[in-house]
Design an enzyme around this catalytic site. Structure first.
Site, PDB file in Angstrom:
ATOM      1  CB  ALA A 165     -40.518  -2.259  26.743  1.00  0.00           C
ATOM      2  CG  ASP A 166     -43.262   0.173  30.413  1.00  0.00           C
ATOM      3  OD1 ASP A 166     -42.159  -0.204  29.982  1.00  0.00           O
ATOM      4  OD2 ASP A 166     -43.494   0.325  31.624  1.00  0.00           O
ATOM      5  N   GLY A 167     -44.513   1.517  26.426  1.00  0.00           N
ATOM      6  CA  GLY A 167     -45.250   2.376  25.506  1.00  0.00           C
ATOM      7  C   GLY A 167     -45.879   1.625  24.347  1.00  0.00           C
ATOM      8  CE1 TYR A 169     -51.748  -4.706  26.661  1.00  0.00           C
ATOM      9  CE2 TYR A 169     -52.085  -2.739  27.997  1.00  0.00           C
ATOM     10  CZ  TYR A 169     -52.534  -3.963  27.529  1.00  0.00           C
ATOM     11  OH  TYR A 169     -53.763  -4.442  27.921  1.00  0.00           O
TER      12      TYR A 169
END
Length: 641
Positions: A165-167, A169
Site C-alpha cells: 500500500a505504501d508504494g 504514495y
C-alpha cells in the site's frame, strides 16, 4: 490598467507599520488574530523544530523522502526560502537520485535498502521532490535520474511494481508529475495498469479500504479479535496518494473519474472508522487490536479529507466534523510544546499489539504527513471559514490545480498589441498552470508583427516586429459578477518596466464609462489601488491610492505571496492587501459625470489578469532580465448568502 492621468489620492491612509508587511520569520511582524494565522504558526513551529533538530540531509529512502513531500507543500504555501533550501540541500546531497546503481541488469523491484533496488518504490518517492524543485528552477540534471528510472520501468512488461500500500504514495504522484513535465501519456497509462494490479491484490471492495499487502488479506490474516485488519498508515498512504494523483491529473484524463470515485469511497470508510477522540487506531476496524492514538495515519487521513473539501471533491457537510476533530487531536495531543510530533508508530508494516507509541514517538514521515494536513487546514481556514464568518459563500473560483493551459470554460485571452502602447504582444501560450499555480510569463522574443503596415500612424501597426510577449486572461463572456468579495493570492515581479495587474471592467458601455477597478496594479516602484468612472470632461475620473513599494519592504516584500481583496457592496468598494485597507470609495461618488446618472459599479464586472511591459506607465524594461513572472495561487469570488 487603462491609460490614466495622475490624480491626487482619494484619501490619505495612515497605514504605518501595519502596511509594512514582513516575512513570517520577522520578529517585527504584525500578526492577524485569525484561526488561519494560528495554523500558520503551527506549521512554522513544527517545521522549524524538525529542521533544527535534523540539520544533516539524510538518505533518499522513503522515510526521509516522505518528510520532504510535506516540506515542499509548506514551501508552496509560504514561499519561505529556508524551507526550499532544506530540500534542495537534501536533493543535492543525494545527487538527485534514489538508489544509485547504474546497471539496469542489476535493478530489483522487491524490498531492499541497497543501491540495486532502483525499481523499488521506496527509492522512487524522492523523485516527487526533485520534480517540484525542477519546476521552481529548471535544470535537466534534477530530473534526469527520475526519467531514466521510470522510463526503464515502463519499458518492462511487468505490472506488479506496487505490491504494498505504501508504494502507491511513493510512486503514483511521481507518474503524474512526470506526465505533466514531459507530456508523455505512457506515464498515465502505466500508472493505471500498476494501480489496477495493486487493487487486485490489496483492495477490499466491501470495506472500501486497502490491506497493507497480500499477506494481510482476510481471512488469511485476521486481527486479534478475528476481524479484517486494515493498517491505518497503509490506508493513509493510499488516501493521500489519490489526493495527489487527482490534483495532478488533467481534467480530461481518461481515468480521472475512477480515481475520484475510489477517493470518495475511501473517505466514507475512513470517516466511519474514526475514534471519538479524533484519531484512527492502528488497526482501523479493530480498535482493541492495538489501542491508543497514532499520528501518521491520522495525519494522512486529515490531509486527504481537507484536500477533498478544499477542492470540491468531498462535501463539507459530510466530512468537516471528521476533519475538525482529527485536527484537534493532531494539535492538542500529537503536537508537543517544543514542536515535536508525537504518537507516530515506528517504521513497520502492520498494527502490532503491545507496541509502545507515545508522545516521544516521532519519525520524519509522520512530520511530513502532519505538514500536509496543516497546509490543507490553513487553506480551509483561510479560504472558507473566514468568508463564512462574514456571511459570504463561494460562487466561483479557479485554484489552478491542474497542469497545462488555463481552464477555457473560465478564461479567455486578449491577443496582440492591445492598450497603452505597451511593449508586449499578448498570446495564450505565455500562460500555464503548473504546481497548483497560474504562471503568466513575460518574455523577450522577436518575431514579425502580423499586423505591421508600413507608414501606419497606429502604434499597433507601425511596429515591424514583436520584441516582447506576455499574456492577458479575462473572464469576459464566461463570468461576471455584481457585488461580492473578490480575492487573489499572488506574487508579482517589481523589476523595471514590469506591469502586473488584476482588475475588473463593467460589461456595459465603452471605457471609462463602463467602470474600472484595479484591485492589484504595480508599475515603476508603486503599488496602486484604483477605481475609475467617467468624469465631467468625458475622460476617466480616478479615485486612486498609491504606495511606494519600498515602504512595504521592496524586493523582500515582493518575493512573498500576498492576498489582494476587494469587498464590493451596494454602498462602497474597498480594496485590501493582506487585510490592510488600501482604498475605500462610496458608490454614490462613482456615478458617471455625463448627466446620465449611470453608475458603472451597479452592473456586473468581469476580471482580467495580465502582465504588461513598458508602455505609457510601465517604465523602461530594456535592461531587465527576462523571463519575468506573475504567479497566481488562486482567484475566488464570494457573494452574500
Amino acid at each position: 490598467m487603462i491609460l490614466r492621468k495622475t490624480f491626487p489620492l482619494f484619501a490619505a491612509l495612515l497605514l504605518g507599520t501595519a502596511m509594512q508587511a514582513q516575512p513570517h520569520n520577522s520578529s517585527t511582524e504584525v500578526k492577524a488574530e485569525t484561526s488561519s494565522q494560528s495554523v500558520l504558526d503551527i506549521i512554522y513551529k513544527v517545521n522549524r523544530y524538525w529542521q533544527s533538530t535534523h540539520p544533516q540531509p539524510g538518505w533518499a529512502f522513503w522515510d526521509v523522502a516522505a518528510y520532504h513531500t510535506g516540506n515542499m507543500e509548506v514551501y508552496s504555501l509560504t514561499r519561505d526560502t529556508a524551507f526550499r533550501k532544506y530540500s534542495e540541500d537534501w536533493a543535492a546531497y543525494n545527487q538527485w537520485k534514489g538508489a544509485k546503481s547504474n546497471n539496469p541488469a542489476d535493478w530489483k523491484h522487491t524490498y531492499g535498502e541497497r543501491d540495486e533496488y532502483v525499481l523499488f518504490g521506496d527509492w522512487q518517492i524522492c523523485f516527487q521532490t526533485y520534480l517540484d524543485l525542477y519546476h521552481l528552477q529548471p535544470s535537466a540534471q534534477k530530473i534526469a535520474r527520475a526519467k531514466e528510472v521510470m522510463e526503464y520501468q515502463m519499458s518492462t512488461a511487468r505490472n506488479d511494481y506496487w505490491w504494498w500500500a505504501d508504494g502507491l504514495y511513493m510512486v503514483m504522484p511521481v507518474m503524474t508529475k512526470l506526465y505533466n513535465t514531459t507530456g508523455n501519456p505512457l506515464y498515465l497509462e502505466k500508472m493505471q495498469a500498476y494501480f489496477q494490479h495493486a487493487n487486485s491484490i490489496m483492495y477490499d471492495e466491501e470495506a472500501g479500504l486497502y490491506y497493507r499487502d497480500a499477506k494481510y488479506v482476510y481471512p488469511k490474516h485476521k486481527s486479534v479479535n478475528g476481524k479484517k485488519d486494515f493498517w491505518a498508515r497503509g490506508d493513509g498512504w493510499v488516501f493521500a496518494a489519490l489526493a495527489k494523483v487527482i490534483k495532478g491529473l488533467p481534467a480530461t484524463a481518461p481515468n480521472r473519474s475512477f480515481y475520484v470515485q475510489r477517493f470518495r469511497r475511501m473517505a466514507q470508510a475512513i470517516k466511519e472508522a474514526q475514534q471519538t477522540e479524533g484519531y484512527w487506531t492502528r488497526s482501523m476496524l479493530d480498535p482493541a487490536h492495538a489501542p491508543g492514538p497514532e499520528s501518521s495515519g491520522t495525519a494522512f487521513f486529515t490531509y486527504g479529507l481537507l484536500w477533498g473539501m478544499n477542492n470540491g471533491i468531498l462535501d463539507k457537510k459530510d466530512y468537516l466534523p471528521t476533519a475538525q476533530v482529527a485536527w484537534n487531536y493532531l494539535t492538542q495531543t500529537a503536537l508537543q510544546p517544543d514542536g515535536k510530533i508525537g504518537y507516530v508508530q515506528p517504521i513497520g508494516e502492520r498494527a502490532i499489539p503491545g507496541q509502545v507509541v507515545d508522545k516521544n514517538s516521532t519519525s520524519p514521515f509522520g512530520v511530513g504527513a502532519f505538514l500536509l494536513a496543516a497546509c490543507e487546514m490553513y487553506r480551509w481556514q483561510n479560504n472558507t471559514l473566514n468568508h463564512d464568518r462574514d456571511g459570504y459563500r463561494l460562487v466561483w473560483s479557479d485554484e489552478f490545480n491542474h497542469h497545462g493551459a488555463p481552464d477555457t470554460t473560465k478564461w479567455g485571452y486578449e491577443k496582440g498589441f492591445v492598450r497603452n502602447e505597451e511593449w508586449q504582444w499578448y498570446q495564450p501560450e505565455n500562460a500555464a498552470c503548473r504546481d497548483g499555480q497560474l504562471v503568466i510569463e513575460a518574455r523577450r522574443e522577436q518575431k514579425p508583427n502580423p499586423g505591421y503596415t508600413a507608414g501606419s500612424r497606429d502604434w499597433r501597426r507601425k511596429r515591424p516586429n514583436i520584441e516582447y510577449t506576455a499574456a492577458c486572461l479575462l473572464t469576459r463572456g464566461k463570468g461576471s459578477w455584481l457585488y461580492g468579495r473578490f480575492e487573489m493570492r499572488g506574487r508579482i515581479s517589481i523589476k523595471d518596466g514590469i506591469w502586473p495587474a488584476w482588475w475588473t471592467l463593467g460589461n456595459d458601455k465603452p471605457w471609462p464609462g463602463n467602470g474600472e477597478i484595479d484591485i492589484m496594479e504595480y508599475y515603476r516602484g508603486k503599488l496602486l489601488a484604483n477605481i475609475a468612472c467617467l468624469g465631467p470632461d468625458r475622460k476617466a475620473e480616478w479615485f486612486s491610492n498609491t504606495f511606494a513599494i519600498d515602504s512595504l519592504g521592496g524586493e523582500k516584500w515582493a518575493s512573498q505571496f500576498h492576498v489582494w481583496r476587494m469587498d464590493w457592496t451596494a454602498e462602497y468598494i474597498a480594496l485590501f492587501v493582506d487585510d490592510v485597507l488600501l482604498n475605500k470609495v462610496p458608490l454614490d461618488k462613482l456615478n458617471n459625470k455625463d448627466g446620465s446618472g449611470f453608475n458603472p459599479f451597479r452592473q456586473p464586472h468581469y476580471m482580467l489578469l495580465n502582465l504588461a511591459i513598458g508602455g505609457m506607465n510601465g517604465g523602461d524594461a530594456s535592461k531587465t532580465t527576462f523571463p519575468q513572472q506573475f504567479e497566481v495561487d488562486y482567484v475566488r469570488v464570494y457573494q452574500r448568502k
